[in-house]
Design a protein around this motif. Structure first.
Motif, PDB file in Angstrom:
ATOM      1  N   VAL A   1       0.802  -1.272   0.044  1.00  0.00           N
ATOM      2  CA  VAL A   1      -0.025   0.109   0.010  1.00  0.00           C
ATOM      3  C   VAL A   1       1.077   1.087  -0.046  1.00  0.00           C
ATOM      4  O   VAL A   1       1.801   1.248   1.141  1.00  0.00           O
ATOM      5  N   PHE A   2       0.683   2.132  -0.998  1.00  0.00           N
ATOM      6  CA  PHE A   2       1.880   3.331  -1.105  1.00  0.00           C
ATOM      7  C   PHE A   2       0.778   4.513  -0.763  1.00  0.00           C
ATOM      8  O   PHE A   2      -0.502   4.565  -1.132  1.00  0.00           O
ATOM      9  N   ARG A   3       1.400   5.602  -0.480  1.00  0.00           N
ATOM     10  CA  ARG A   3       0.931   6.723  -0.381  1.00  0.00           C
ATOM     11  C   ARG A   3       1.597   7.755  -1.277  1.00  0.00           C
ATOM     12  O   ARG A   3       2.710   7.816  -1.490  1.00  0.00           O
ATOM     13  N   ILE A   4       0.632   8.541  -1.935  1.00  0.00           N
ATOM     14  CA  ILE A   4       0.889   9.650  -3.017  1.00  0.00           C
ATOM     15  C   ILE A   4       0.002  10.699  -2.685  1.00  0.00           C
ATOM     16  O   ILE A   4      -0.919  10.896  -2.864  1.00  0.00           O
ATOM     17  N   GLY A   5       0.861  11.497  -1.856  1.00  0.00           N
ATOM     18  CA  GLY A   5       0.069  13.085  -1.413  1.00  0.00           C
ATOM     19  C   GLY A   5      -0.813  12.559  -0.352  1.00  0.00           C
ATOM     20  O   GLY A   5      -0.467  11.760   0.563  1.00  0.00           O
ATOM     21  N   ASP A   6      -2.200  12.653  -0.665  1.00  0.00           N
ATOM     22  CA  ASP A   6      -3.156  12.162   0.213  1.00  0.00           C
ATOM     23  C   ASP A   6      -3.797  11.116   0.042  1.00  0.00           C
ATOM     24  O   ASP A   6      -4.872  10.611   0.562  1.00  0.00           O
ATOM     25  N   SER A   7      -3.323  10.481  -1.216  1.00  0.00           N
ATOM     26  CA  SER A   7      -4.270   9.254  -1.798  1.00  0.00           C
ATOM     27  C   SER A   7      -3.330   7.906  -1.509  1.00  0.00           C
ATOM     28  O   SER A   7      -2.277   7.961  -1.245  1.00  0.00           O
ATOM     29  N   PHE A   8      -4.103   6.942  -1.367  1.00  0.00           N
ATOM     30  CA  PHE A   8      -3.367   5.746  -1.102  1.00  0.00           C
ATOM     31  C   PHE A   8      -3.814   4.802  -2.498  1.00  0.00           C
ATOM     32  O   PHE A   8      -5.028   4.561  -2.770  1.00  0.00           O
ATOM     33  N   HIS A   9      -2.692   3.656  -2.740  1.00  0.00           N
ATOM     34  CA  HIS A   9      -2.872   2.767  -3.966  1.00  0.00           C
ATOM     35  C   HIS A   9      -2.449   1.351  -3.329  1.00  0.00           C
ATOM     36  O   HIS A   9      -1.413   1.431  -2.609  1.00  0.00           O
ATOM     37  N   ALA A  10      -2.782   0.479  -3.911  1.00  0.00           N
ATOM     38  CA  ALA A  10      -2.471  -0.860  -3.477  1.00  0.00           C
ATOM     39  C   ALA A  10      -2.020  -1.671  -4.729  1.00  0.00           C
ATOM     40  O   ALA A  10      -2.878  -1.696  -5.690  1.00  0.00           O
ATOM     41  N   LEU A  11      -1.113  -2.371  -4.600  1.00  0.00           N
ATOM     42  CA  LEU A  11      -0.423  -3.347  -5.862  1.00  0.00           C
ATOM     43  C   LEU A  11      -0.119  -4.356  -5.223  1.00  0.00           C
ATOM     44  O   LEU A  11       0.483  -4.647  -3.959  1.00  0.00           O
ATOM     45  N   LEU A  12      -0.432  -5.661  -6.062  1.00  0.00           N
ATOM     46  CA  LEU A  12       0.162  -7.145  -5.488  1.00  0.00           C
ATOM     47  C   LEU A  12       1.646  -6.941  -5.584  1.00  0.00           C
ATOM     48  O   LEU A  12       2.237  -6.318  -6.625  1.00  0.00           O
ATOM     49  N   ASN A  13       2.454  -7.488  -4.411  1.00  0.00           N
ATOM     50  CA  ASN A  13       3.605  -7.388  -4.332  1.00  0.00           C
ATOM     51  C   ASN A  13       4.494  -8.460  -4.931  1.00  0.00           C
ATOM     52  O   ASN A  13       5.291  -9.068  -4.677  1.00  0.00           O
ATOM     53  N   VAL A  14       3.911  -8.559  -6.411  1.00  0.00           N
ATOM     54  CA  VAL A  14       4.506  -9.538  -7.422  1.00  0.00           C
ATOM     55  C   VAL A  14       4.700  -8.726  -8.752  1.00  0.00           C
ATOM     56  O   VAL A  14       3.927  -8.350  -9.208  1.00  0.00           O
ATOM     57  N   CYS A  15       5.957  -8.602  -9.326  1.00  0.00           N
ATOM     58  CA  CYS A  15       6.510  -8.160 -10.551  1.00  0.00           C
ATOM     59  C   CYS A  15       5.853  -9.031 -11.490  1.00  0.00           C
ATOM     60  O   CYS A  15       6.397 -10.357 -11.353  1.00  0.00           O
ATOM     61  N   PRO A  16       5.163  -8.411 -12.538  1.00  0.00           N
ATOM     62  CA  PRO A  16       4.666  -9.383 -13.724  1.00  0.00           C
ATOM     63  C   PRO A  16       5.807  -9.623 -14.637  1.00  0.00           C
ATOM     64  O   PRO A  16       5.353 -10.765 -15.405  1.00  0.00           O
ATOM     65  N   HIS A  17       6.879  -9.211 -14.490  1.00  0.00           N
ATOM     66  CA  HIS A  17       8.138  -9.465 -15.474  1.00  0.00           C
ATOM     67  C   HIS A  17       8.625 -10.918 -14.927  1.00  0.00           C
ATOM     68  O   HIS A  17       8.826 -11.686 -15.825  1.00  0.00           O
ATOM     69  N   ARG A  18       9.076 -10.989 -13.651  1.00  0.00           N
ATOM     70  CA  ARG A  18       9.739 -12.154 -13.183  1.00  0.00           C
ATOM     71  C   ARG A  18       9.374 -12.512 -11.864  1.00  0.00           C
ATOM     72  O   ARG A  18      10.016 -13.459 -11.370  1.00  0.00           O
ATOM     73  N   GLY A  19       8.517 -12.138 -11.399  1.00  0.00           N
ATOM     74  CA  GLY A  19       7.901 -12.565 -10.228  1.00  0.00           C
ATOM     75  C   GLY A  19       8.409 -12.003  -8.883  1.00  0.00           C
ATOM     76  O   GLY A  19       8.433 -12.586  -7.830  1.00  0.00           O
ATOM     77  N   ALA A  20       9.330 -11.114  -8.962  1.00  0.00           N
ATOM     78  CA  ALA A  20      10.218 -10.319  -7.961  1.00  0.00           C
ATOM     79  C   ALA A  20       9.098  -9.608  -6.744  1.00  0.00           C
ATOM     80  O   ALA A  20       8.078  -9.331  -7.156  1.00  0.00           O
ATOM     81  N   PRO A  21       9.612  -9.380  -5.680  1.00  0.00           N
ATOM     82  CA  PRO A  21       8.692  -8.567  -4.752  1.00  0.00           C
ATOM     83  C   PRO A  21       8.795  -7.124  -5.076  1.00  0.00           C
ATOM     84  O   PRO A  21       9.502  -6.351  -4.712  1.00  0.00           O
ATOM     85  N   LEU A  22       7.946  -6.898  -6.129  1.00  0.00           N
ATOM     86  CA  LEU A  22       7.727  -5.551  -6.669  1.00  0.00           C
ATOM     87  C   LEU A  22       7.766  -4.501  -5.629  1.00  0.00           C
ATOM     88  O   LEU A  22       8.360  -3.376  -5.887  1.00  0.00           O
ATOM     89  N   CYS A  23       6.700  -4.588  -4.667  1.00  0.00           N
ATOM     90  CA  CYS A  23       6.570  -3.307  -3.774  1.00  0.00           C
ATOM     91  C   CYS A  23       7.769  -3.183  -2.815  1.00  0.00           C
ATOM     92  O   CYS A  23       7.462  -2.191  -1.986  1.00  0.00           O
ATOM     93  N   GLU A  24       8.770  -3.926  -2.771  1.00  0.00           N
ATOM     94  CA  GLU A  24       9.925  -3.866  -2.011  1.00  0.00           C
ATOM     95  C   GLU A  24      11.033  -2.862  -2.718  1.00  0.00           C
ATOM     96  O   GLU A  24      12.054  -2.570  -2.171  1.00  0.00           O
ATOM     97  N   GLY A  25      10.724  -2.567  -4.056  1.00  0.00           N
ATOM     98  CA  GLY A  25      11.501  -1.804  -4.801  1.00  0.00           C
ATOM     99  C   GLY A  25      11.464  -0.177  -4.306  1.00  0.00           C
ATOM    100  O   GLY A  25      10.387  -0.216  -3.505  1.00  0.00           O
ATOM    101  N   PRO A  26      12.105   0.695  -4.794  1.00  0.00           N
ATOM    102  CA  PRO A  26      12.088   2.009  -4.575  1.00  0.00           C
ATOM    103  C   PRO A  26      10.775   2.685  -4.953  1.00  0.00           C
ATOM    104  O   PRO A  26      10.484   2.288  -6.043  1.00  0.00           O
ATOM    105  N   GLN A  27      10.062   3.682  -4.316  1.00  0.00           N
ATOM    106  CA  GLN A  27       8.986   4.244  -4.746  1.00  0.00           C
ATOM    107  C   GLN A  27       9.752   5.621  -5.074  1.00  0.00           C
ATOM    108  O   GLN A  27      10.534   6.315  -4.314  1.00  0.00           O
ATOM    109  N   CYS A  28       9.503   6.100  -6.396  1.00  0.00           N
ATOM    110  CA  CYS A  28      10.490   7.016  -7.129  1.00  0.00           C
ATOM    111  C   CYS A  28       9.613   7.976  -8.198  1.00  0.00           C
ATOM    112  O   CYS A  28       8.544   7.477  -8.104  1.00  0.00           O
ATOM    113  N   GLY A  29      10.375   8.648  -8.819  1.00  0.00           N
ATOM    114  CA  GLY A  29       9.959   9.259 -10.151  1.00  0.00           C
ATOM    115  C   GLY A  29      10.578   8.628 -11.004  1.00  0.00           C
ATOM    116  O   GLY A  29      11.212   7.405 -10.930  1.00  0.00           O
ATOM    117  N   THR A  30      10.596   9.274 -12.287  1.00  0.00           N
ATOM    118  CA  THR A  30      11.129   8.751 -13.681  1.00  0.00           C
ATOM    119  C   THR A  30      11.639   9.866 -14.387  1.00  0.00           C
ATOM    120  O   THR A  30      11.437  11.043 -14.202  1.00  0.00           O
TER     121      THR A  30
END
Length: 117
Positions: free
Chosen positions: A30-59
């Protein structure tokens, strides 16, 4: 059947540090972006890695000149295994929006966060 699950209080999630929760057999970030919250499955669709344990960042923004412009701060999660970037709000991969991380609806009620999964 999907059910609403209590995750934590709003003040327990800071921008930049997702809250990893267990919903039945699923690991969900569960991620916070400003005052909103969003949830993602903690599985990367590429190779099954724990996606949500990577950095929350920009691009970097797409530009016509030879320059780098950093944008969308805290709206992206980058997989720690292979660097794939996903939009936290939609789950879409930045390199190929057809590849998506699974998202879940989030509600906030009286300062408490719930995810429906």
């Amino acid at each position: 059947m999907a059910e609403k699950t209590y995750i934590c209080r709003v003040d327990e999630i800071e921008t930049g540090t997702p809250y990893i929760a267990k919903i039945r057999s699923l690991s969900v970030g569960v991620f916070r972006i400003g005052d909103s919250f969003h949830a993602l499955l903690n599985v990367c669709p590429h190779r099954g890695a724990p996606l949500c344990e990577g950095p929350q960042c920009g691009t970097t923004a797409p530009v016509d000149q030879a320059q780098f412009i950093y944008h969308r701060e805290n709206e992206i999660v980058r997989c720690a295994w292979h660097g794939w970037e996903f939009d936290i709000k939609t789950g879409a991969a930045l390199v190929d929006p057809g590849v998506r991380a699974r998202t879940f609806p989030v509600t906030v009620e009286a300062g408490e966060i719930y995810v429906t999964a």
